[in-house]
Design a protein around this motif. Structure first.
Motif, PDB file in Angstrom:
ATOM      1  N   PHE A   1       8.674  21.970  16.472  1.00 20.98           N
ATOM      2  CA  PHE A   1       9.876  22.779  16.354  1.00 20.98           C
ATOM      3  C   PHE A   1      10.698  22.191  15.220  1.00 20.98           C
ATOM      4  N   ALA A   2      10.845  22.981  14.158  1.00 22.36           N
ATOM      5  CA  ALA A   2      11.520  22.528  12.952  1.00 22.36           C
ATOM      6  C   ALA A   2      12.087  23.748  12.242  1.00 22.36           C
ATOM      7  N   ALA A   3      12.547  23.520  11.021  1.00 14.91           N
ATOM      8  CA  ALA A   3      13.046  24.634  10.219  1.00 14.91           C
ATOM      9  C   ALA A   3      11.952  25.691  10.064  1.00 14.91           C
TER      10      ALA A   3
ATOM     11  N   CYS B   1       9.706  16.482   9.213  1.00 14.42           N
ATOM     12  CA  CYS B   1      11.026  16.209   8.653  1.00 14.42           C
ATOM     13  C   CYS B   1      11.916  15.588   9.722  1.00 14.42           C
ATOM     14  N   ARG B   2      12.978  14.980   9.278  1.00 22.30           N
ATOM     15  CA  ARG B   2      13.945  14.378  10.187  1.00 22.30           C
ATOM     16  C   ARG B   2      14.429  15.428  11.193  1.00 22.30           C
ATOM     17  N   ARG B   3      14.523  15.032  12.436  1.00 27.75           N
ATOM     18  CA  ARG B   3      15.006  15.832  13.565  1.00 27.75           C
ATOM     19  C   ARG B   3      13.992  16.848  14.078  1.00 27.75           C
ATOM     20  N   ASP B   4      12.783  16.884  13.532  1.00 32.44           N
ATOM     21  CA  ASP B   4      11.734  17.729  14.093  1.00 32.44           C
ATOM     22  C   ASP B   4      11.414  17.266  15.511  1.00 32.44           C
TER      23      ASP B   4
ATOM     24  N   ILE C   1      13.897  10.796  14.488  1.00 28.09           N
ATOM     25  CA  ILE C   1      15.301  10.503  14.221  1.00 28.09           C
ATOM     26  C   ILE C   1      15.485   9.773  12.909  1.00 28.09           C
ATOM     27  N   LYS C   2      14.404   9.376  12.293  1.00 32.71           N
ATOM     28  CA  LYS C   2      14.482   8.649  11.045  1.00 32.71           C
ATOM     29  C   LYS C   2      14.329   9.549   9.864  1.00 32.71           C
TER      30      LYS C   2
END
Length: 112
Positions: free
Chosen positions: A27-29, A56-59, A111-112
């Motif tokens: 789940f990402a952009a 990507c970050r926050r995926d 988170i990185k």
């Protein structure tokens, strides 16, 4: 069913291979779904193939067994991807577990 994955934090990539009824989603952009090969471990099994996906970050990477409803979207459960990985996994189990089969869910949030 079996799946193995490795997240390389330096390159931001997920390397994945799976066999059987395990669903892996990112789940990402951009929506991404990783496909496991059909088969049963030790019986009728196709050779797994490695898939490499850029993260990507926050995926949120989600792996779940066939005891969880296969097709669902974020809008089916408002707030699905909020909170810790443990809270997301619990929300998936509470909302989408079929109830007549064993189920498992693993969540990784970058988170990185």
């Amino acid at each position: 069913m079996a799946a193995i994955g490795c997240i390389d934090l330096k390159t931001g990539t997920l390397s994945f291979a799976g066999v059987g009824n395990i669903t892996t989603r990112i789940f990402a952009a951009e929506y991404n779904r990783v496909l496991s090969k059909d088969g049963i471990i030790g019986y009728m099994m196709n050779r797994p193939s490695e898939q490499i996906i850029k993260l990507c970050r926050r995926d949120v990477v989600m792996l779940y067994s066939d005891g969880i409803k296969e097709h669902f979207e974020q809008h089916d459960c408002p707030g699905l991807l909020t909170g810790t990985a443990e809270e997301i996994a619990q929300r998936v189990m509470d909302t989408f577990a079929k109830g007549d089969d064993d189920s498992s869910c693993l969540i990784v949030r970058l988170i990185k």
